[in-house]
Design a protein around this motif. Structure first.
Motif, PDB file in Angstrom:
ATOM      1  N   LEU A  41       0.863  -1.174   0.000  1.00  0.00           N
ATOM      2  CA  LEU A  41       0.000   0.000   0.000  1.00  0.00           C
ATOM      3  C   LEU A  41       0.903   1.228   0.000  1.00  0.00           C
ATOM      4  O   LEU A  41       1.785   1.350   0.858  1.00  0.00           O
ATOM      5  N   ARG A  42       0.735   2.100  -0.978  1.00  0.00           N
ATOM      6  CA  ARG A  42       1.590   3.297  -1.081  1.00  0.00           C
ATOM      7  C   ARG A  42       0.912   4.537  -0.523  1.00  0.00           C
ATOM      8  O   ARG A  42       1.573   5.444  -0.036  1.00  0.00           O
ATOM      9  N   ARG A  43      -0.424   4.592  -0.648  1.00  0.00           N
ATOM     10  CA  ARG A  43      -1.115   5.810  -0.222  1.00  0.00           C
ATOM     11  C   ARG A  43      -2.547   5.478   0.157  1.00  0.00           C
ATOM     12  O   ARG A  43      -3.169   4.608  -0.447  1.00  0.00           O
ATOM     13  N   LEU A  44      -3.056   6.171   1.148  1.00  0.00           N
ATOM     14  CA  LEU A  44      -4.471   6.052   1.524  1.00  0.00           C
ATOM     15  C   LEU A  44      -4.952   7.429   1.956  1.00  0.00           C
ATOM     16  O   LEU A  44      -4.406   8.023   2.884  1.00  0.00           O
ATOM     17  N   GLU A  45      -5.969   7.941   1.261  1.00  0.00           N
ATOM     18  CA  GLU A  45      -6.585   9.201   1.676  1.00  0.00           C
ATOM     19  C   GLU A  45      -8.013   8.881   2.083  1.00  0.00           C
ATOM     20  O   GLU A  45      -8.825   8.499   1.239  1.00  0.00           O
ATOM     21  N   VAL A  46      -8.305   9.003   3.358  1.00  0.00           N
ATOM     22  CA  VAL A  46      -9.588   8.537   3.881  1.00  0.00           C
ATOM     23  C   VAL A  46     -10.323   9.668   4.585  1.00  0.00           C
ATOM     24  O   VAL A  46      -9.719  10.481   5.281  1.00  0.00           O
TER      25      VAL A  46
END
Lengths: 146, 166
Positions: free
Chosen positions: A84-89
């Motif tokens: 997983l490189r990025r998570l915008e939540v």
């Protein structure tokens, strides 16, 4: 343990593919342990009387626990060789113990990266099953071996 | 008390002020307990041999573990908590009376996995604050940037977090 150490590869995936659905039903006990392990002392997560004083029907699922469910949706799918490189939540609505939360995802983009991996862009949603309210929405980027 | 321009200006005086905190070592037990609490059974979080077979030196932390931890030290005694249970000290940049504080989302970049045994420092700064009007009235959206840095100086994770004041 003899679990497979290989997972999904970039060529296995196309834009428009849907991730396998992940369902979580957080319990009061889970919320307690999540607050304990993260040393989160906010009463809204463990004190139902306090939660009622703020107008909620019960204690609330922690925002980072919503995020953790969406992380699991991604990592279950990509397997141990993906990252997983990025998570915008964003958490849009609250959830309480007993709510069935259904996490879904769709591949919205694919590109080859300079580091020899393939990047996939995802739209993710966590929906409460009982009334179809979207509790959390996210975008994510994962890297897979080519 | 509704938030307003006066509260916003008070919050904004903290923009750009950086702080750094040594968080200590991410232990294998901390990783396994966090994984248990989120309902994970992924062997990357429990099984050292499996993690090594995937190229890691040890089990790795679930991706959002480090941003989820509210306090890395023992925290204050109970009389150092607000009535809602939030440590007063954690809100040093924000008004502490009459304003409801809640998370508003997070944008996390995972630069590299965080294996057990990693010692971390967190560098933090408030990077912005804006007054908006939501369905329940005025809201101040405060944005913080956090970098989690290994002992060798590598930034392993960057988080930009929104905190809502209502």
């Amino acid at each position: 343990m003899t679990t497979k150490t290989t997972g999904l590869r970039f060529g296995d995936v196309s834009v428009g593919d849907r991730l396998p659905e992940l369902r979580r039903t957080p319990s009061r006990l889970q919320l307690f342990r999540y607050s304990a392990v993260t040393w989160n002392s906010h009463r809204i997560h463990f004190d139902a009387e306090y939660a009622a004083s703020e107008g909620y029907p019960d204690v609330l699922v922690q925002s980072h626990l919503h995020g953790a469910f969406l992380v699991s949706l991604c990592t279950d799918w990509i397997g141990p060789t993906g990252t997983l490189r990025r998570l915008e939540v964003t958490v849009r609505r609250y959830a309480v113990p007993g709510d069935v939360l259904v996490c879904t995802g769709t591949v919205t983009g694919a590109e080859r990266a300079d580091d020899g991996t393939g990047l996939l862009h995802l739209d993710l949603t966590e929906t409460r099953e009982s009334d179809q309210v979207r509790c959390a929405v996210a975008t994510a980027t994962v890297a897979l071996p080519l | 008390m509704a938030v307003d321009d006066t509260v916003l200006e008070a919050v904004r005086t903290r923009i750009g002020t950086e702080s750094a905190h040594e968080l200590g070592t991410i232990t294998a037990l901390m990783i396994r307990r966090y994984a248990r609490a989120i309902g994970e059974s992924n062997p990357l979080y429990y099984d050292t041999e499996f993690a090594r077979g995937c190229g890691h030196p040890d089990i790795i932390a679930p991706p959002n573990l480090v941003t989820a931890v509210s306090a890395w030290d023992e925290g204050p005694a109970e009389d150092g908590l607000r009535s809602d249970g939030v440590p007063t000290a954690a809100l040093q940049d924000l008004p502490t009376e009459g304003v409801r504080v809640m998370g508003g989302g997070e944008d996390i970049e995972f630069h590299a996995p965080i294996p057990a045994g990693t010692t971390l420092t967190e560098r933090s700064a408030m990077v912005g604050a804006e007054l908006t009007h939501g369905s329940k009235g005025p809201v101040i959206v405060v944005r913080y940037r956090h970098e989690f840095v290994a002992a060798d100086g590598r930034v392993l994770l960057t988080s930009t977090r929104k905190v809502l004041l209502r």
